[in-house]
Motif scaffolding. Sequence first.
Motif, PDB file in Angstrom:
ATOM      1  N   LEU A 119      92.790 129.470 -10.285  1.00  0.00           N
ATOM      2  CA  LEU A 119      91.821 129.313  -9.203  1.00  0.00           C
ATOM      3  C   LEU A 119      92.389 128.549  -8.015  1.00  0.00           C
ATOM      4  O   LEU A 119      91.970 128.748  -6.868  1.00  0.00           O
ATOM      5  CB  LEU A 119      90.570 128.601  -9.735  1.00  0.00           C
ATOM      6  N   TRP A 120      93.396 127.695  -8.274  1.00  0.00           N
ATOM      7  CA  TRP A 120      93.973 126.906  -7.188  1.00  0.00           C
ATOM      8  C   TRP A 120      94.635 127.785  -6.127  1.00  0.00           C
ATOM      9  O   TRP A 120      94.763 127.366  -4.970  1.00  0.00           O
ATOM     10  CB  TRP A 120      95.003 125.907  -7.737  1.00  0.00           C
ATOM     11  N   ILE A 121      95.023 129.018  -6.486  1.00  0.00           N
ATOM     12  CA  ILE A 121      95.719 129.887  -5.529  1.00  0.00           C
ATOM     13  C   ILE A 121      94.784 130.334  -4.402  1.00  0.00           C
ATOM     14  O   ILE A 121      95.073 130.088  -3.215  1.00  0.00           O
ATOM     15  CB  ILE A 121      96.362 131.085  -6.250  1.00  0.00           C
ATOM     16  N   PRO A 122      93.642 130.999  -4.697  1.00  0.00           N
ATOM     17  CA  PRO A 122      92.751 131.363  -3.590  1.00  0.00           C
ATOM     18  C   PRO A 122      92.167 130.146  -2.879  1.00  0.00           C
ATOM     19  O   PRO A 122      91.945 130.183  -1.655  1.00  0.00           O
ATOM     20  CB  PRO A 122      91.652 132.195  -4.270  1.00  0.00           C
ATOM     21  N   VAL A 123      91.930 129.074  -3.623  1.00  0.00           N
ATOM     22  CA  VAL A 123      91.406 127.848  -3.005  1.00  0.00           C
ATOM     23  C   VAL A 123      92.386 127.328  -1.951  1.00  0.00           C
ATOM     24  O   VAL A 123      91.996 126.978  -0.827  1.00  0.00           O
ATOM     25  CB  VAL A 123      91.157 126.771  -4.085  1.00  0.00           C
ATOM     26  N   THR A 124      93.663 127.293  -2.293  1.00  0.00           N
ATOM     27  CA  THR A 124      94.676 126.799  -1.360  1.00  0.00           C
ATOM     28  C   THR A 124      94.837 127.725  -0.161  1.00  0.00           C
ATOM     29  O   THR A 124      95.006 127.269   0.978  1.00  0.00           O
ATOM     30  CB  THR A 124      96.024 126.639  -2.078  1.00  0.00           C
ATOM     31  N   LEU A 125      94.790 129.034  -0.379  1.00  0.00           N
ATOM     32  CA  LEU A 125      94.939 129.985   0.720  1.00  0.00           C
ATOM     33  C   LEU A 125      93.794 129.861   1.727  1.00  0.00           C
ATOM     34  O   LEU A 125      94.017 129.857   2.950  1.00  0.00           O
ATOM     35  CB  LEU A 125      95.012 131.410   0.173  1.00  0.00           C
ATOM     36  N   VAL A 126      92.568 129.750   1.233  1.00  0.00           N
ATOM     37  CA  VAL A 126      91.424 129.586   2.141  1.00  0.00           C
ATOM     38  C   VAL A 126      91.515 128.241   2.857  1.00  0.00           C
ATOM     39  O   VAL A 126      91.225 128.137   4.059  1.00  0.00           O
ATOM     40  CB  VAL A 126      90.091 129.703   1.366  1.00  0.00           C
ATOM     41  N   ALA A 127      91.953 127.203   2.150  1.00  0.00           N
ATOM     42  CA  ALA A 127      92.127 125.891   2.777  1.00  0.00           C
ATOM     43  C   ALA A 127      93.151 125.957   3.905  1.00  0.00           C
ATOM     44  O   ALA A 127      92.991 125.314   4.953  1.00  0.00           O
ATOM     45  CB  ALA A 127      92.563 124.862   1.732  1.00  0.00           C
ATOM     46  N   LEU A 170      90.019 120.091  -4.107  1.00  0.00           N
ATOM     47  CA  LEU A 170      89.752 120.892  -5.304  1.00  0.00           C
ATOM     48  C   LEU A 170      91.072 121.430  -5.861  1.00  0.00           C
ATOM     49  O   LEU A 170      91.277 121.445  -7.085  1.00  0.00           O
ATOM     50  CB  LEU A 170      88.812 122.053  -4.969  1.00  0.00           C
ATOM     51  N   GLY A 171      91.971 121.852  -4.984  1.00  0.00           N
ATOM     52  CA  GLY A 171      93.289 122.298  -5.432  1.00  0.00           C
ATOM     53  C   GLY A 171      94.024 121.195  -6.179  1.00  0.00           C
ATOM     54  O   GLY A 171      94.627 121.439  -7.232  1.00  0.00           O
ATOM     55  N   LEU A 188      92.901 120.868  -9.657  1.00  0.00           N
ATOM     56  CA  LEU A 188      93.194 121.983 -10.550  1.00  0.00           C
ATOM     57  C   LEU A 188      94.655 122.100 -10.943  1.00  0.00           C
ATOM     58  O   LEU A 188      94.980 122.638 -11.997  1.00  0.00           O
ATOM     59  CB  LEU A 188      92.744 123.298  -9.896  1.00  0.00           C
ATOM     60  N   THR A 189      95.572 121.632 -10.081  1.00  0.00           N
ATOM     61  CA  THR A 189      97.002 121.747 -10.377  1.00  0.00           C
ATOM     62  C   THR A 189      97.760 120.634  -9.676  1.00  0.00           C
ATOM     63  O   THR A 189      97.160 119.804  -8.987  1.00  0.00           O
ATOM     64  CB  THR A 189      97.535 123.131  -9.933  1.00  0.00           C
ATOM     65  N   THR A 190      99.078 120.603  -9.825  1.00  0.00           N
ATOM     66  CA  THR A 190      99.871 119.533  -9.234  1.00  0.00           C
ATOM     67  C   THR A 190      99.850 119.623  -7.709  1.00  0.00           C
ATOM     68  O   THR A 190      99.703 120.710  -7.131  1.00  0.00           O
ATOM     69  CB  THR A 190     101.332 119.599  -9.705  1.00  0.00           C
ATOM     70  N   ALA A 191     100.030 118.485  -7.066  1.00  0.00           N
ATOM     71  CA  ALA A 191     100.065 118.449  -5.605  1.00  0.00           C
ATOM     72  C   ALA A 191     101.234 119.273  -5.074  1.00  0.00           C
ATOM     73  O   ALA A 191     101.135 119.887  -4.007  1.00  0.00           O
ATOM     74  CB  ALA A 191     100.168 116.998  -5.127  1.00  0.00           C
ATOM     75  N   ALA A 192     102.348 119.319  -5.802  1.00  0.00           N
ATOM     76  CA  ALA A 192     103.518 120.081  -5.361  1.00  0.00           C
ATOM     77  C   ALA A 192     103.198 121.571  -5.285  1.00  0.00           C
ATOM     78  O   ALA A 192     103.600 122.257  -4.334  1.00  0.00           O
ATOM     79  CB  ALA A 192     104.699 119.840  -6.297  1.00  0.00           C
ATOM     80  N   ASN A 193     102.498 122.103  -6.272  1.00  0.00           N
ATOM     81  CA  ASN A 193     102.111 123.516  -6.238  1.00  0.00           C
ATOM     82  C   ASN A 193     101.225 123.817  -5.033  1.00  0.00           C
ATOM     83  O   ASN A 193     101.434 124.799  -4.312  1.00  0.00           O
ATOM     84  CB  ASN A 193     101.364 123.895  -7.523  1.00  0.00           C
ATOM     85  N   VAL A 194     100.226 122.969  -4.825  1.00  0.00           N
ATOM     86  CA  VAL A 194      99.279 123.189  -3.728  1.00  0.00           C
ATOM     87  C   VAL A 194      99.991 123.136  -2.378  1.00  0.00           C
ATOM     88  O   VAL A 194      99.823 124.008  -1.520  1.00  0.00           O
ATOM     89  CB  VAL A 194      98.147 122.137  -3.777  1.00  0.00           C
TER      90      VAL A 194
END
Length: 298
Positions: free
Chosen positions: A6-14, A245-246, A249-255
């Motif tokens: 879920l962090w992937i679409p969340v990060t893209l919209v952000a 939210l990202g 859900l996952t590490t700060a490095a991924n986001v």
Amino acid sequence: MTVELLWIPVTLVASVAQTARNALQKNLTATLGTVGATHVRFLYGLPFAVVFLAAIAGATGQVPPLPGPAALALTACGALAQIGGTALMLAAMRARSFAVTIAMLKTEPVLVAVAGFAVLGERPSLGAAVGIAVATLGVVLVSLARPAGEKTQADLRSIGFGLLAGGLFAVSAVGFRGAILALPPVPPLLAASTILVTTLFIQTVVLSLWLAATDRAALVATLKAWRPSVTAGFSGAFASQLWFLGFALTTAANVRTLALVEVVMAQVVSGRLKEAVAPRELAGMALILIGVAALLLH
């Protein structure tokens, strides 16, 4: 889609929302100054963040958790670092194009990965590390795209501002991720919103006091410019809600590595602003996209 992805679409919209917010802030810098435009992001974002938190608490039926000393300390560290990073970012934008400034900021993922490992013990996988390295190489290429003889003193100062801003944003990302993890167990969205409200409250108080003591005219100007500032505040609060939210859900490095797509989005904005971008800068942006792809496929 699973919760793990879920962090992937969340990060893209952000990233889309943040690109819009940065463009709005750049325009406000001309009338409010660097600190005034920075203040707008937090002052007008806080009410929207409170509304988000209230809506999430109502939907989940849970009371927002009270941050303990560790969460508060990490939030304050992230909040102050973000203030400095935002001010330096806006200062850099005054000397170089919107797209190139955003690219210079994106040395951040390497610093986030290092700080995340040192502070939170979050070690990136080999595939993620390769993606981060390739994307950062693209950032370096963008930052050094102009021949040395063509760099003016303003360019060099802007590069310094951009790189330092990226470092401060890295500190803020790790601080916010750590603060969210330090909260009592609650749904990720509620944890993210709680830390966001705490962050914006700290930032609003700090910058309001600073402007009241050093530049009251700028403080008054931010209140008078409420019409464009409300839009920037909403964009900022919405983007921050998704960033946090990202981080939940996952590490700060991924986001922050996936967020490098902002460089390409910023290029679109620069095209609309009729700002020239060199071929080597475009090549660097291509490397950034390759690095992001490597991160997503690892």
